[in-house]
Design a protein around this motif. Sequence first.
Motif, PDB file in Angstrom:
ATOM      1  N   MET A  25      78.967  10.073  38.583  1.00 39.75           N
ATOM      2  CA  MET A  25      79.266   8.735  39.033  1.00 39.75           C
ATOM      3  C   MET A  25      78.211   7.767  38.904  1.00 39.75           C
ATOM      4  O   MET A  25      77.095   8.088  39.067  1.00 39.75           O
ATOM      5  CB  MET A  25      79.673   8.967  40.443  1.00 39.75           C
ATOM      6  CG  MET A  25      80.864   9.823  40.821  1.00 39.75           C
ATOM      7  SD  MET A  25      82.164   9.585  40.004  1.00 39.75           S
ATOM      8  CE  MET A  25      82.857   8.137  40.924  1.00 39.75           C
ATOM      9  N   LYS A  26      78.613   6.718  37.972  1.00 35.43           N
ATOM     10  CA  LYS A  26      77.412   5.716  37.629  1.00 35.43           C
ATOM     11  C   LYS A  26      76.625   5.155  38.954  1.00 35.43           C
ATOM     12  O   LYS A  26      75.522   5.220  38.986  1.00 35.43           O
ATOM     13  CB  LYS A  26      78.301   4.427  37.318  1.00 35.43           C
ATOM     14  CG  LYS A  26      78.541   4.324  35.814  1.00 35.43           C
ATOM     15  CD  LYS A  26      79.125   2.994  35.074  1.00 35.43           C
ATOM     16  CE  LYS A  26      80.207   2.569  35.966  1.00 35.43           C
ATOM     17  NZ  LYS A  26      80.839   1.583  35.431  1.00 35.43           N
ATOM     18  N   LYS A  27      77.334   5.027  40.115  1.00 36.27           N
ATOM     19  CA  LYS A  27      76.849   4.588  41.408  1.00 36.27           C
ATOM     20  C   LYS A  27      75.795   5.327  41.800  1.00 36.27           C
ATOM     21  O   LYS A  27      74.965   5.027  42.736  1.00 36.27           O
ATOM     22  CB  LYS A  27      77.804   4.384  42.393  1.00 36.27           C
ATOM     23  CG  LYS A  27      78.597   5.603  43.072  1.00 36.27           C
ATOM     24  CD  LYS A  27      79.698   5.097  43.955  1.00 36.27           C
ATOM     25  CE  LYS A  27      80.543   6.422  44.472  1.00 36.27           C
ATOM     26  NZ  LYS A  27      79.730   7.162  45.222  1.00 36.27           N
ATOM     27  N   GLU A  28      75.461   6.855  41.419  1.00 39.06           N
ATOM     28  CA  GLU A  28      74.633   7.525  41.847  1.00 39.06           C
ATOM     29  C   GLU A  28      73.418   7.478  41.296  1.00 39.06           C
ATOM     30  O   GLU A  28      72.399   8.176  41.702  1.00 39.06           O
ATOM     31  CB  GLU A  28      75.090   9.021  41.742  1.00 39.06           C
ATOM     32  CG  GLU A  28      76.278   9.501  42.498  1.00 39.06           C
ATOM     33  CD  GLU A  28      76.077   9.256  43.902  1.00 39.06           C
ATOM     34  OE1 GLU A  28      77.156   8.823  44.733  1.00 39.06           O
ATOM     35  OE2 GLU A  28      75.133   9.395  44.683  1.00 39.06           O
ATOM     36  N   TYR A  29      73.268   6.634  40.054  1.00 34.85           N
ATOM     37  CA  TYR A  29      71.925   6.318  39.421  1.00 34.85           C
ATOM     38  C   TYR A  29      71.511   5.093  39.697  1.00 34.85           C
ATOM     39  O   TYR A  29      72.238   4.075  39.454  1.00 34.85           O
ATOM     40  CB  TYR A  29      72.479   6.835  38.024  1.00 34.85           C
ATOM     41  CG  TYR A  29      73.001   8.304  37.682  1.00 34.85           C
ATOM     42  CD1 TYR A  29      74.210   8.517  37.935  1.00 34.85           C
ATOM     43  CD2 TYR A  29      71.974   9.247  37.717  1.00 34.85           C
ATOM     44  CE1 TYR A  29      74.490   9.857  37.571  1.00 34.85           C
ATOM     45  CE2 TYR A  29      72.164  10.428  37.539  1.00 34.85           C
ATOM     46  CZ  TYR A  29      73.600  10.996  37.430  1.00 34.85           C
ATOM     47  OH  TYR A  29      74.090  12.038  37.487  1.00 34.85           O
ATOM     48  N   ASP A  30      70.259   5.175  39.734  1.00 36.55           N
ATOM     49  CA  ASP A  30      69.315   3.959  40.051  1.00 36.55           C
ATOM     50  C   ASP A  30      68.725   3.149  39.115  1.00 36.55           C
ATOM     51  O   ASP A  30      68.288   2.185  39.091  1.00 36.55           O
ATOM     52  CB  ASP A  30      68.407   4.275  41.270  1.00 36.55           C
ATOM     53  CG  ASP A  30      69.033   4.862  42.493  1.00 36.55           C
ATOM     54  OD1 ASP A  30      69.092   6.100  42.676  1.00 36.55           O
ATOM     55  OD2 ASP A  30      69.841   4.068  43.082  1.00 36.55           O
TER      56      ASP A  30
ATOM     57  N   ASN B 240      65.204  13.554  44.417  1.00 38.44           N
ATOM     58  CA  ASN B 240      65.667  14.074  45.766  1.00 38.44           C
ATOM     59  C   ASN B 240      65.823  15.444  45.634  1.00 38.44           C
ATOM     60  O   ASN B 240      66.223  16.112  46.817  1.00 38.44           O
ATOM     61  CB  ASN B 240      66.990  13.538  46.193  1.00 38.44           C
ATOM     62  CG  ASN B 240      68.186  13.593  45.369  1.00 38.44           C
ATOM     63  OD1 ASN B 240      67.926  14.519  44.143  1.00 38.44           O
ATOM     64  ND2 ASN B 240      68.983  12.987  45.154  1.00 38.44           N
TER      65      ASN B 240
ATOM     66  N   SER C 227      75.945  14.716  39.878  1.00 37.16           N
ATOM     67  CA  SER C 227      77.091  13.789  39.733  1.00 37.16           C
ATOM     68  C   SER C 227      77.067  13.117  38.617  1.00 37.16           C
ATOM     69  O   SER C 227      76.428  12.582  37.969  1.00 37.16           O
ATOM     70  CB  SER C 227      76.794  12.622  40.919  1.00 37.16           C
ATOM     71  OG  SER C 227      77.888  11.825  41.008  1.00 37.16           O
TER      72      SER C 227
ATOM     73  N   ASP D  82      68.523   9.301  38.851  1.00 35.76           N
ATOM     74  CA  ASP D  82      68.507   8.687  40.186  1.00 35.76           C
ATOM     75  C   ASP D  82      67.420   8.814  40.999  1.00 35.76           C
ATOM     76  O   ASP D  82      66.280   8.774  40.217  1.00 35.76           O
ATOM     77  CB  ASP D  82      69.752   9.734  41.255  1.00 35.76           C
ATOM     78  CG  ASP D  82      69.004  11.112  41.070  1.00 35.76           C
ATOM     79  OD1 ASP D  82      69.661  11.895  41.879  1.00 35.76           O
ATOM     80  OD2 ASP D  82      67.890  11.636  40.748  1.00 35.76           O
TER      81      ASP D  82
ATOM     82  N   ASN E 186      70.704  18.495  37.035  1.00 33.11           N
ATOM     83  CA  ASN E 186      69.928  18.136  38.286  1.00 33.11           C
ATOM     84  C   ASN E 186      68.447  18.230  38.106  1.00 33.11           C
ATOM     85  O   ASN E 186      68.138  18.468  36.848  1.00 33.11           O
ATOM     86  CB  ASN E 186      70.310  18.982  39.322  1.00 33.11           C
ATOM     87  CG  ASN E 186      69.900  20.475  39.196  1.00 33.11           C
ATOM     88  OD1 ASN E 186      69.996  20.830  38.230  1.00 33.11           O
ATOM     89  ND2 ASN E 186      69.438  21.000  40.440  1.00 33.11           N
TER      90      ASN E 186
ATOM     91  N   CYS F 168      80.434   9.169  31.922  1.00 35.40           N
ATOM     92  CA  CYS F 168      79.344  10.013  31.845  1.00 35.40           C
ATOM     93  C   CYS F 168      79.690  11.011  30.941  1.00 35.40           C
ATOM     94  O   CYS F 168      80.875  11.454  30.687  1.00 35.40           O
ATOM     95  CB  CYS F 168      79.240  10.683  33.222  1.00 35.40           C
ATOM     96  SG  CYS F 168      78.016  11.633  33.510  1.00 35.40           S
TER      97      CYS F 168
END
Length: 127
Positions: free
Chosen positions: A110-115, A102, A108, A99, A52, A47
């Motif tokens: 973190m890669k996993k937080e992005y869709d 929301n 974040s 992401d 946000n 990242c």
Amino acid sequence: QVQLVESGGGLVQAGGSLRLSCVASGGTSSGHAMAWFRQVPGKERECVAAINWNGDNRWRADFAVGRFTISKENAKNTVYLQMNSLKPEDTAVYYCAADRPNFASVVSPMKKEYDYWGQGTQVTVSS
């Protein structure tokens, strides 16, 4: 399904600047957090900066502090990465990510937080 399209990459000399843009389309909402990642062959995608949904909260990697700025323009569904004082080690493919919307205040790295991910744009910095 959200689509992300990056632009603005290219070849620049060390010390120069580039501005990356990422336009989101297809079911987008202003509630997305968005981020820029980068990757070089053989290394993990990392990242660079994240923002946000309303721009009140931002995160930058240590290497980006003082040189890179992330910003977001919800009216245009666009996120930007202004990169100044570029170095050869900034050479990478830069990816835009979003992401699920929301309206969260946190952001974040973190890669996993992005869709959703764009296809990437190449940035090459020559010495």
